[in-house]
Design a protein around this motif. Structure first.
Motif, PDB file in Angstrom:
ATOM      1  N   GLY A   1      -9.236  -8.782  13.564  1.00  0.00           N
ATOM      2  CA  GLY A   1      -9.820  -9.437  14.720  1.00  0.00           C
ATOM      3  C   GLY A   1     -10.577  -8.463  15.604  1.00  0.00           C
ATOM      4  N   TYR A   2     -10.007  -7.278  15.772  1.00  0.00           N
ATOM      5  CA  TYR A   2     -10.652  -6.219  16.562  1.00  0.00           C
ATOM      6  C   TYR A   2     -11.947  -5.753  15.884  1.00  0.00           C
ATOM      7  CZ  TYR A   2     -11.221  -1.406  18.335  1.00  0.00           C
ATOM      8  OH  TYR A   2     -11.709  -0.238  18.846  1.00  0.00           O
ATOM      9  N   LEU A   3     -11.883  -5.488  14.574  1.00  0.00           N
ATOM     10  CA  LEU A   3     -13.064  -5.001  13.866  1.00  0.00           C
ATOM     11  C   LEU A   3     -14.146  -6.076  13.767  1.00  0.00           C
ATOM     12  CD1 LEU A   3     -11.426  -2.938  10.967  1.00  0.00           C
ATOM     13  CD2 LEU A   3     -12.521  -2.064  13.040  1.00  0.00           C
ATOM     14  N   ASN A   4     -13.747  -7.320  13.561  1.00  0.00           N
ATOM     15  CA  ASN A   4     -14.743  -8.398  13.493  1.00  0.00           C
ATOM     16  C   ASN A   4     -15.525  -8.494  14.794  1.00  0.00           C
ATOM     17  OD1 ASN A   4     -13.993  -9.061  10.893  1.00  0.00           O
ATOM     18  ND2 ASN A   4     -12.700 -10.792  11.489  1.00  0.00           N
ATOM     19  N   ALA A   5     -14.835  -8.324  15.914  1.00  0.00           N
ATOM     20  CA  ALA A   5     -15.514  -8.405  17.210  1.00  0.00           C
ATOM     21  C   ALA A   5     -16.432  -7.212  17.435  1.00  0.00           C
ATOM     22  CB  ALA A   5     -14.481  -8.500  18.337  1.00  0.00           C
TER      23      ALA A   5
ATOM     24  N   ARG B   1     -16.631 -10.127   8.991  1.00  0.00           N
ATOM     25  CA  ARG B   1     -15.882 -11.336   8.646  1.00  0.00           C
ATOM     26  C   ARG B   1     -14.660 -10.975   7.811  1.00  0.00           C
ATOM     27  NH1 ARG B   1     -20.724 -15.662   7.053  1.00  0.00           N
ATOM     28  NH2 ARG B   1     -21.785 -15.637   9.097  1.00  0.00           N
ATOM     29  N   LEU B   2     -13.908 -10.008   8.291  1.00  0.00           N
ATOM     30  CA  LEU B   2     -12.710  -9.581   7.578  1.00  0.00           C
ATOM     31  C   LEU B   2     -11.632 -10.655   7.678  1.00  0.00           C
ATOM     32  CD1 LEU B   2     -12.572  -5.905   8.924  1.00  0.00           C
ATOM     33  CD2 LEU B   2     -13.384  -6.637   6.676  1.00  0.00           C
ATOM     34  N   ARG B   3     -10.868 -10.801   6.603  1.00  0.00           N
ATOM     35  CA  ARG B   3      -9.762 -11.751   6.547  1.00  0.00           C
ATOM     36  C   ARG B   3      -8.522 -11.049   5.988  1.00  0.00           C
ATOM     37  NH1 ARG B   3     -12.889 -13.841   9.278  1.00  0.00           N
ATOM     38  NH2 ARG B   3     -13.819 -15.913   9.176  1.00  0.00           N
ATOM     39  N   PRO B   4      -7.315 -11.436   6.443  1.00  0.00           N
ATOM     40  CA  PRO B   4      -7.004 -12.442   7.462  1.00  0.00           C
ATOM     41  C   PRO B   4      -7.342 -11.920   8.855  1.00  0.00           C
ATOM     42  CG  PRO B   4      -5.017 -11.277   6.836  1.00  0.00           C
ATOM     43  CD  PRO B   4      -6.103 -10.766   5.929  1.00  0.00           C
ATOM     44  N   THR B   5      -7.556 -12.809   9.776  1.00  0.00           N
ATOM     45  CA  THR B   5      -7.934 -12.363  11.115  1.00  0.00           C
ATOM     46  C   THR B   5      -7.239 -13.194  12.179  1.00  0.00           C
ATOM     47  OG1 THR B   5      -9.830 -11.906  12.554  1.00  0.00           O
ATOM     48  CG2 THR B   5      -9.931 -13.911  11.238  1.00  0.00           C
TER      49      THR B   5
ATOM     50  N   MET C   1     -18.379  -1.157   3.272  1.00  0.00           N
ATOM     51  CA  MET C   1     -19.196  -2.260   2.770  1.00  0.00           C
ATOM     52  C   MET C   1     -18.809  -3.577   3.438  1.00  0.00           C
ATOM     53  SD  MET C   1     -19.829  -1.428  -1.280  1.00  0.00           S
ATOM     54  CE  MET C   1     -18.095  -1.328  -1.693  1.00  0.00           C
ATOM     55  N   GLN C   2     -17.520  -3.766   3.722  1.00  0.00           N
ATOM     56  CA  GLN C   2     -17.089  -4.966   4.430  1.00  0.00           C
ATOM     57  C   GLN C   2     -17.683  -5.038   5.834  1.00  0.00           C
ATOM     58  OE1 GLN C   2     -12.853  -4.432   4.164  1.00  0.00           O
ATOM     59  NE2 GLN C   2     -12.656  -5.736   2.334  1.00  0.00           N
ATOM     60  N   LEU C   3     -18.006  -3.875   6.394  1.00  0.00           N
ATOM     61  CA  LEU C   3     -18.611  -3.826   7.729  1.00  0.00           C
ATOM     62  C   LEU C   3     -20.133  -3.807   7.665  1.00  0.00           C
ATOM     63  CD1 LEU C   3     -16.208  -1.323   9.540  1.00  0.00           C
ATOM     64  CD2 LEU C   3     -16.123  -3.818   9.479  1.00  0.00           C
ATOM     65  N   GLY C   4     -20.690  -3.994   6.474  1.00  0.00           N
ATOM     66  CA  GLY C   4     -22.130  -4.160   6.340  1.00  0.00           C
ATOM     67  C   GLY C   4     -22.916  -2.949   5.896  1.00  0.00           C
ATOM     68  N   TRP C   5     -22.230  -1.843   5.620  1.00  0.00           N
ATOM     69  CA  TRP C   5     -22.928  -0.617   5.242  1.00  0.00           C
ATOM     70  C   TRP C   5     -23.201  -0.579   3.741  1.00  0.00           C
ATOM     71  CZ3 TRP C   5     -24.449   3.433   8.493  1.00  0.00           C
ATOM     72  CH2 TRP C   5     -24.118   3.243   9.841  1.00  0.00           C
ATOM     73  N   GLU C   6     -24.329   0.045   3.383  1.00  0.00           N
ATOM     74  CA  GLU C   6     -24.563   0.420   1.980  1.00  0.00           C
ATOM     75  C   GLU C   6     -23.816   1.726   1.753  1.00  0.00           C
ATOM     76  OE1 GLU C   6     -28.060   2.108  -0.985  1.00  0.00           O
ATOM     77  OE2 GLU C   6     -28.671   0.897   0.753  1.00  0.00           O
ATOM     78  N   ALA C   7     -22.868   1.729   0.830  1.00  0.00           N
ATOM     79  CA  ALA C   7     -21.954   2.858   0.691  1.00  0.00           C
ATOM     80  C   ALA C   7     -22.162   3.596  -0.623  1.00  0.00           C
ATOM     81  CB  ALA C   7     -20.506   2.379   0.793  1.00  0.00           C
TER      82      ALA C   7
END
Length: 354
Positions: free
Chosen positions: A102-106, A111-115, A163-169
Motif C-alpha cells: 500500500g505504501y509503495l503503490n502510493a 499496482r502491487l498485490r496484496p495491498t 520491474m513491478q515499479l515500472g523500471w526497465e531492469a
C-alpha cells in the motif's frame, strides 16, 4: 562437512596476491587490525587471513588475498544461486506485505498485490519504513521510471521489484547459476565481472550495488565502470558494511560484516566518500540504514561461538544483547555514521569524466 578441516587448509600460495598499499588511497603505512581470520560464515574458503587498517582513509583490506582468477573458490557455498521465495507464510506476514505494498503503490503509482490502502499512512509511522525504502533502493518517486542495472544482481530479487515499479531492469552477475535464476524474472541479465561488466556506455539512469563493492579487488576501477555505464546526471546507489558500526565495535574479529576472504575491502564513511569522489561522483548523500543491529548482533554472536550464523536452531541473543542491539539501532538513527551498513547515493556529473 568438517568446518575446522577446511579452515586449517591453506589457500594455495600461487593463488594469492600481495596488496602493497591501500587500495583506496595508496597509503603504504598501515596497522594490523586482525590476524588469523577464517571463513566462519559459509565455511567453504580455506586459509587464514590478515586484515589491515589504513591510517589515512580508514578503510581495511586483506593482505595477502585471493587472486581474481581464484576467488571463486570462496563462493562455493554462497547464497545467490537459489530462486527467491518471499511469499508471506503467516497472517502477520501477509499484513506486513499488504501494508508495504500500500505504501509503495502510493509512492510509485504501482499496482502491487496484496495491498492495504492504509499502508500509505501507517508505514511511514513504523520502523519498517526504513526496510521498505532500502528494499526498493530509494528509487526516485518523481519522474518516469527509466532504465536501471543491478551489478551483482544475484538471484534477481531486486530486479523483479524494480520491474513491478515500472523500471526497465538489467542485471549483471559473475555466477552463471545466479544469472540463470535472475533471467526468470524477465529482466535483461548478462554474465559479467566488475569492473568488466560488458555493459553499454551511458545507457542507465541508475546503477545499484547492494553489498558488492566490498567484494571487488579494485573498488576505484569498479566505481569508474559504474560511472561509465550511467547516463550523464545518472545516479549510483550502494550499500556496504560499515567498519565504524556499533556491531563491529562490540564483536571485533567476529563481526558479521568482515566475512573473510570474500570481503576484500571494508569501508568507513570517510573512505567510501573518498573513493566515490575519486571515481568522479558528486552530490553524495547518505540514506537511512534499516534498523538491523539485532541481525548483525545475532549472526556475530553465532560466529563467535563457531556456529552457522544462518542456522535458525543456533544461539539466539540473550536479553542483554537484544537490548544492546536496540540501543545501537536507536543511536544509529541519531548518528548514521555508526549504523551497521553504509547506504549512499551519488550523481554522475553531466560533464564527461576523464
Amino acid at each position: 562437512m568438517d568446518h575446522n578441516n577446511i579452515q586449517l587448509q591453506p589457500w594455495p600460495k600461487e593463488a594469492l596476491e600481495r596488496v602493497e598499499s591501500c587500495p583506496i588511497c595508496g597509503e603504504v603505512d598501515r596497522t594490523l587490525l586482525y590476524n588469523g581470520l577464517v571463513d566462519k560464515v559459509f565455511f567453504c574458503a580455506p586459509g587464514q587471513w590478515s586484515l589491515y587498517s589504513c591510517p589515512t582513509c580508514g578503510c581495511a583490506y586483506l593482505d595477502p588475498r585471493p587472486t581474481p582468477a581464484t576467488i571463486a573458490k570462496a563462493y562455493s557455498a554462497y547464497y545467490t544461486h537459489e530462486e527467491a521465495d518471499d511469499v508471506p507464510r503467516s497472517r502477520f506476514g501477509l499484513i506486513k506485505r499488504s501494508l508495504r505494498n500500500g505504501y509503495l503503490n502510493a509512492r510509485y503509482q504501482a499496482r502491487l498485490r496484496p495491498t492495504w490502502g492504509m499502508g500509505r499512512w501507517m508505514t511511514p509511522l513504523l520502523p519498517q519504513k526504513r526496510w521498505v525504502d532500502e528494499g526498493v533502493r530509494h528509487l526516485p518517486t518523481s519522474g518516469r521510471p527509466g532504465v536501471l542495472v543491478d551489478i551483482g544482481c544475484g538471484n534477481g530479487q531486486f530486479l523483479r521489484t524494480a520491474m513491478q515499479l515500472g523500471w526497465e531492469a538489467w542485471g549483471v552477475d559473475l555466477d552463471p547459476k545466479a544469472v540463470e535464476t535472475a533471467k526468470k524474472t524477465g529482466a535483461t541479465v548478462i554474465q559479467g565481472g566488475f569492473p568488466d561488466t560488458g555493459l553499454p556506455s551511458g545507457r542507465f539512469d541508475i546503477v545499484t550495488l547492494s553489498h558488492v563493492i566490498e567484494h571487488v579487488h579494485d573498488p576505484l576501477a569498479a566505481l569508474r565502470e559504474a560511472s561509465r555505464v550511467l547516463k550523464p546526471g545518472g545516479r549510483i546507489w550502494l550499500a556496504t558494511p560499515n567498519l565504524e558500526s556499533f556491531g563491529h565495535a562490540r564483536f571485533g574479529s567476529n563481526w558479521r560484516g568482515l566475512e573473510p576472504p570474500r570481503h576484500l575491502v571494508l569501508f568507513t564513511g570517510h573512505s567510501i566518500e573518498k573513493v566515490m569522489i575519486n571515481a568522479g561522483f558528486t552530490n553524495l548523500e547518505y540514506k537511512p540504514c534499516p534498523m538491523q543491529a539485532s541481525g548483525y548482533y545475532q549472526n556475530s554472536l553465532r560466529i563467535s561461538r563457531g556456529e552457522d550464523p544462518f542456522n535458525d536452531g543456533a544461539s539466539t541473543l540473550p536479553l542483554a544483547l537484544r537490548l544492546e542491539a536496540l540501543i545501537a539501532d536507536l543511536r544509529a538513527v541519531a548518528n548514521p555514521s555508526q549504523s551497521e551498513a553504509i547506504v549512499m547515493t551519488a550523481i554522475r556529473p553531466n560533464a564527461n569524466i576523464g
